[in-house]
Design a protein around this motif. Structure first.
Motif, mmCIF file in Angstrom:
data_model
loop_
_atom_site.group_PDB
_atom_site.id
_atom_site.type_symbol
_atom_site.label_atom_id
_atom_site.label_comp_id
_atom_site.label_asym_id
_atom_site.label_seq_id
_atom_site.Cartn_x
_atom_site.Cartn_y
_atom_site.Cartn_z
ATOM 1 N N LEU A 163 -40.343 -20.371 -5.831
ATOM 2 C CA LEU A 163 -39.434 -20.281 -4.683
ATOM 3 C C LEU A 163 -37.983 -20.332 -5.141
ATOM 4 O O LEU A 163 -37.142 -19.557 -4.678
ATOM 5 N N ALA A 164 -37.685 -21.235 -6.064
ATOM 6 C CA ALA A 164 -36.310 -21.379 -6.545
ATOM 7 C C ALA A 164 -35.842 -20.106 -7.250
ATOM 8 O O ALA A 164 -34.721 -19.642 -7.027
ATOM 9 N N GLU A 165 -36.690 -19.521 -8.083
ATOM 10 C CA GLU A 165 -36.318 -18.288 -8.783
ATOM 11 C C GLU A 165 -36.029 -17.158 -7.804
ATOM 12 O O GLU A 165 -35.034 -16.450 -7.936
ATOM 13 N N ALA A 166 -36.906 -16.982 -6.831
ATOM 14 C CA ALA A 166 -36.701 -15.914 -5.848
ATOM 15 C C ALA A 166 -35.405 -16.136 -5.081
ATOM 16 O O ALA A 166 -34.628 -15.189 -4.880
ATOM 17 N N LEU A 167 -35.145 -17.368 -4.664
ATOM 18 C CA LEU A 167 -33.914 -17.678 -3.940
ATOM 19 C C LEU A 167 -32.684 -17.381 -4.792
ATOM 20 O O LEU A 167 -31.738 -16.735 -4.331
ATOM 21 N N GLU B 280 -39.973 -11.670 -0.337
ATOM 22 C CA GLU B 280 -39.407 -11.964 0.977
ATOM 23 C C GLU B 280 -39.924 -13.309 1.499
ATOM 24 O O GLU B 280 -39.148 -14.133 2.005
ATOM 25 N N THR B 281 -41.211 -13.533 1.348
ATOM 26 C CA THR B 281 -41.823 -14.795 1.804
ATOM 27 C C THR B 281 -41.292 -15.975 1.007
ATOM 28 O O THR B 281 -40.973 -17.026 1.571
ATOM 29 N N ARG B 282 -41.171 -15.817 -0.307
ATOM 30 C CA ARG B 282 -40.658 -16.902 -1.150
ATOM 31 C C ARG B 282 -39.222 -17.260 -0.781
ATOM 32 O O ARG B 282 -38.871 -18.443 -0.700
ATOM 33 N N VAL B 283 -38.400 -16.251 -0.561
ATOM 34 C CA VAL B 283 -36.999 -16.501 -0.198
ATOM 35 C C VAL B 283 -36.938 -17.183 1.166
ATOM 36 O O VAL B 283 -36.174 -18.139 1.358
ATOM 37 N N TYR B 284 -37.744 -16.722 2.100
ATOM 38 C CA TYR B 284 -37.776 -17.337 3.431
ATOM 39 C C TYR B 284 -38.175 -18.805 3.326
ATOM 40 O O TYR B 284 -37.521 -19.677 3.908
ATOM 41 N N ARG B 285 -39.240 -19.068 2.588
ATOM 42 C CA ARG B 285 -39.710 -20.459 2.438
ATOM 43 C C ARG B 285 -38.671 -21.320 1.719
ATOM 44 O O ARG B 285 -38.451 -22.474 2.087
#
Length: 182
Positions: free
Chosen positions: A136-140, A165-170
């Motif tokens: 999640l942190a990497e995607a963000l 998209e889901t990782r960034v949202y979460r």
């Protein structure tokens, strides 16, 4: 891919160090910025990028000159960052280092007044990002901070655009919740 990059890549695969320097120089600032955001430390980021570029040089025979090199450099750099994060957490767990979530982001630019005003918010944000799962942190970081497209991040992380998209949202949801609680 540009003809110049493909030509440089062929020279790199053949062992030309000058071509390697010319190839990696334009991407190095972006790699360093990404690594700094992931690790929260400029000096650790410099070491991670240096390790990544050394790894690329040592494994240059595996590079496909027909494919763009920046996604490969970014992937290797992220892997080196992950290695450092794992080592940091292991050192903390064994009692050899401070809690990794308590570290702050070192910045070379802001004035002391700006740092005083924004220091607390920055520490809380960094702590919240550090507490997130790595995926999640990497995607963000790659999408929201580095400004990369979801398609590009999906290719870098070896997943789908929908997963990014889901990782960034979460990640944003977690960040919002953590910062609201603090």
């Amino acid at each position: 891919m540009e003809d110049r990059e493909a030509s440089l890549l062929r020279k790199v695969v053949a062992g030309d160090r000058t071509a390697f320097s010319q190839l990696v120089a334009p991407a190095t600032p972006r790699l360093l910025a990404t690594a700094t955001r992931v690790l929260g430390s400029r000096s650790e980021a410099e070491d991670a990028v240096q390790d990544a570029l050394a790894s690329l040089w040592l494994n240059r025979h595996r590079v496909d000159p027909a494919r763009p090199i920046e996604p490969l450099m970014t992937t290797i750099s992220l892997n080196k960052c992950r290695d450092r994060l794992r080592k940091r957490k292991a050192a903390w767990f064994m009692g050899f280092a401070a809690d990794p979530a308590s570290e702050t982001v070192a910045s070379e630019e802001p004035s002391p007044e700006t740092m005083a005003a924004n220091g607390d918010a920055l520490r809380r944000t960094r702590k919240a990002i550090d507490a997130m799962p790595v995926k999640l942190a990497e995607a963000l970081i790659l999408v929201a901070i580095d400004g990369r497209s979801q398609r590009e991040v999906a290719q870098l992380l070896g997943t789908t655009e929908k997963a990014v998209e889901t990782r960034v949202y979460r990640a944003r949801k977690i960040l919002k919740e953590k910062l609201a609680l603090d």
